[in-house]
Write a protein that holds these residues in place. Structure first.
Motif, PDB file in Angstrom:
ATOM      1  N   ALA A 139       0.838  -1.207   0.000  1.00  0.00           N
ATOM      2  CA  ALA A 139       0.000   0.000   0.000  1.00  0.00           C
ATOM      3  C   ALA A 139       0.869   1.253   0.000  1.00  0.00           C
ATOM      4  CB  ALA A 139      -0.928  -0.007   1.216  1.00  0.00           C
ATOM      5  N   ILE A 140       1.914   1.263   0.836  1.00  0.00           N
ATOM      6  CA  ILE A 140       2.809   2.421   0.899  1.00  0.00           C
ATOM      7  C   ILE A 140       3.525   2.611  -0.432  1.00  0.00           C
ATOM      8  CG2 ILE A 140       4.872   3.349   2.008  1.00  0.00           C
ATOM      9  CD1 ILE A 140       3.954   1.977   4.586  1.00  0.00           C
ATOM     10  N   PHE A 141       3.995   1.500  -1.030  1.00  0.00           N
ATOM     11  CA  PHE A 141       4.706   1.586  -2.311  1.00  0.00           C
ATOM     12  C   PHE A 141       3.804   2.165  -3.410  1.00  0.00           C
ATOM     13  CE2 PHE A 141       5.305  -0.498  -6.442  1.00  0.00           C
ATOM     14  CZ  PHE A 141       6.544   0.024  -6.791  1.00  0.00           C
ATOM     15  N   THR A 142       2.583   1.635  -3.532  1.00  0.00           N
ATOM     16  CA  THR A 142       1.699   2.102  -4.603  1.00  0.00           C
ATOM     17  C   THR A 142       1.269   3.546  -4.388  1.00  0.00           C
ATOM     18  OG1 THR A 142      -0.168   1.086  -3.422  1.00  0.00           O
ATOM     19  CG2 THR A 142       0.834  -0.186  -5.199  1.00  0.00           C
ATOM     20  N   LEU A 143       0.975   3.918  -3.142  1.00  0.00           N
ATOM     21  CA  LEU A 143       0.553   5.296  -2.878  1.00  0.00           C
ATOM     22  C   LEU A 143       1.683   6.284  -3.164  1.00  0.00           C
ATOM     23  CD1 LEU A 143      -1.531   4.832   0.406  1.00  0.00           C
ATOM     24  CD2 LEU A 143      -2.398   5.475  -1.850  1.00  0.00           C
ATOM     25  N   CYS A 144       2.906   5.944  -2.728  1.00  0.00           N
ATOM     26  CA  CYS A 144       4.048   6.825  -2.994  1.00  0.00           C
ATOM     27  C   CYS A 144       4.342   6.900  -4.491  1.00  0.00           C
ATOM     28  CB  CYS A 144       5.279   6.330  -2.234  1.00  0.00           C
ATOM     29  SG  CYS A 144       5.170   6.515  -0.441  1.00  0.00           S
TER      30      CYS A 144
END
Length: 439
Positions: A17-22
């Motif tokens: 989730a953090i990777f895709t949002l960033c």
């Protein structure tokens, strides 16, 4: 089975989730810095052939519809769905667990707890405390245990689903955007005054789009600052179907016209070297409107009138005064100045000819159809609700353990409480409630 669990864990992970949002945030900067949906030649002229070719490979000119951006959105959607499925059973158990089944020893270990005594027996004290809790806005339940009576009251248990409302809202927004991308369109049209069209051209496409109705520009007006810069401009548009007028509306910037799900936005304009001349003959009140090129003669044969625009004064593309030449029948020809958009009365034999003239413009309209926009609005509303619940509403729980005191005539009371968030605020509320229950 192990591989399946690993794949499931990968898509349910917070790291994904953090990777895709960033990644989405960083790549969106690219789409903001580099203009989108420009002609290929524009990118070649601006960035050079090599960079323009690199942009084409990665679909940078249409970044938000590029294959890799859609993959990032797909990863985020998959992450939200699987993460929600993976964690929701635990959340549901926390919401529906029988809180009266808690062991009394656990209450002794809670950080928030207070103890006091009442002189009345356990049964009477339980009734008094239940009434006090209900008056304070709590709904208590009770259970008889081996050592006495246990009361429980909770608030905001449903707030634990706030994060899932946020997840659903993002998916709803994505669905709305997909529907708008597939079934909708965005385009533009430059429509001269007095002319109409039934088609517009989509961005980055040479194929016309049929509107299914006719849009007519009745008139266009523009106001200027003293230095000649445009201040505001507006168009009067008419919607017609089968030759019948359906709707007429004046549109300005941020005040569009919408018909059959298609919205027309005022976006630009173009000044022409042509002029719109209106002639009305009194007392008969016979009138006609003409579009005439600059310094060309035009004739109104029915009224034996010839006229033309012989000169114009202005600033840049803006015309302020128009010089008109006119001859009516056998009367001598005359020339006169008319303020742009204003009238002038010209006597001719036993008649009076009212003449008005204005510079001709074309209105630039951006045209959009987005059938998924209401889903996007719904998703935004759900997101606001979910964020509010997630950050500002907590699951608060209170337990009251009532046991006979050492003398057997009074009641020893233990009040314990817990909250899943905003511990400081709940601690203050807990203290105030304890003081209230003490009476």
């Amino acid at each position: 089975m192990k591989l399946t669990n690993e794949i499931w864990g990968f898509f349910a992970s917070v790291r994904l989730a953090i990777f895709t949002l960033c990644s989405l945030a960083l790549t969106s900067i690219i789409g903001t810095v580099i203009p989108q949906n420009k002609p290929d030649s524009w990118y070649v002229e601006t960035y050079g052939p090599a960079t323009a070719q690199f942009f084409q490979v990665l679909d940078i000119p249409d970044m938000y519809g590029s294959w890799w951006f859609l993959i990032l959105l797909g990863l985020l959607c998959a992450n939200l769905i699987i993460c929600s499925i993976d964690r929701f059973p635990t959340t549901w158990r926390l919401m529906t667990i029988n809180q009266l089944a808690v062991h009394p020893d656990r209450l002794q270990g809670m950080d928030l707890r207070q103890e006091w005594s009442l002189p009345s027996p356990v049964g009477e004290s339980a009734g008094q405390l239940s009434a006090a809790l209900a008056k304070a806005g709590w709904k208590p339940a009770s259970r008889e245990i081996e050592t006495g009576t246990l009361l429980f009251a909770g608030k905001g248990g449903w707030s634990r689903i706030g994060v899932y409302v946020v997840h659903i809202s993002i998916l709803v927004i994505f669905v709305g955007a997909i529907i708008g991308n597939i079934l909708g369109f965005k385009g533009t049209v430059m429509l001269p005054e007095g002319e109409s069209t039934t088609r517009i051209f989509a961005f980055n496409s040479s194929e016309p789009i049929d509107l299914g109705f006719e849009i007519l520009c009745d008139s266009f007006t523009v106001d200027y600052y003293p230095n000649g810069m445009p201040k505001e401009y507006a168009s009067v548009l008419t919607v017609r179907e089968n030759g019948k007028e359906i709707l007429k509306q004046t549109i300005e910037v941020n005040q569009p016209l919408t018909y059959r799900g298609i919205t027309f936005y005022q976006s630009s304009y173009q000044a022409y070297k042509d002029f719109i001349v209106s002639i009305v003959i009194a007392p008969e009140k016979i009138g006609k409107v003409f579009t005439i090129p600059y310094q060309q003669e035009m004739e109104w044969p029915e009224q034996n009138i010839r006229f033309g625009v012989v000169n114009a004064e202005g600033m840049g593309d803006r015309v302020t005064r128009i010089k008109i030449w006119m001859k009516h029948g056998e009367q001598p020809a005359s020339t006169f100045w008319v303020e742009n958009g204003k009238d002038a009365a010209i006597p001719s034999a036993d008649k009076t000819i009212a003449v008005s003239a204005k510079q001709m413009f074309a209105t630039g309209l951006q045209v959009a159809k987005d059938p998924g926009v209401w889903l996007v609005y719904l998703g935004c509303c759900l997101m606001l609700i979910g964020l509010y619940v997630s950050f500002f509403v907590s699951h608060q729980r209170l337990w009251l353990l009532l046991r006979p005191d050492k003398g057997g005539t009074g009641t020893s009371i233990l009040l314990a409480g817990a909250s899943n968030k905003n511990q400081t605020g709940f601690a203050r509320s807990f203290t105030r409630l304890a003081d209230r229950l003490r009476g």
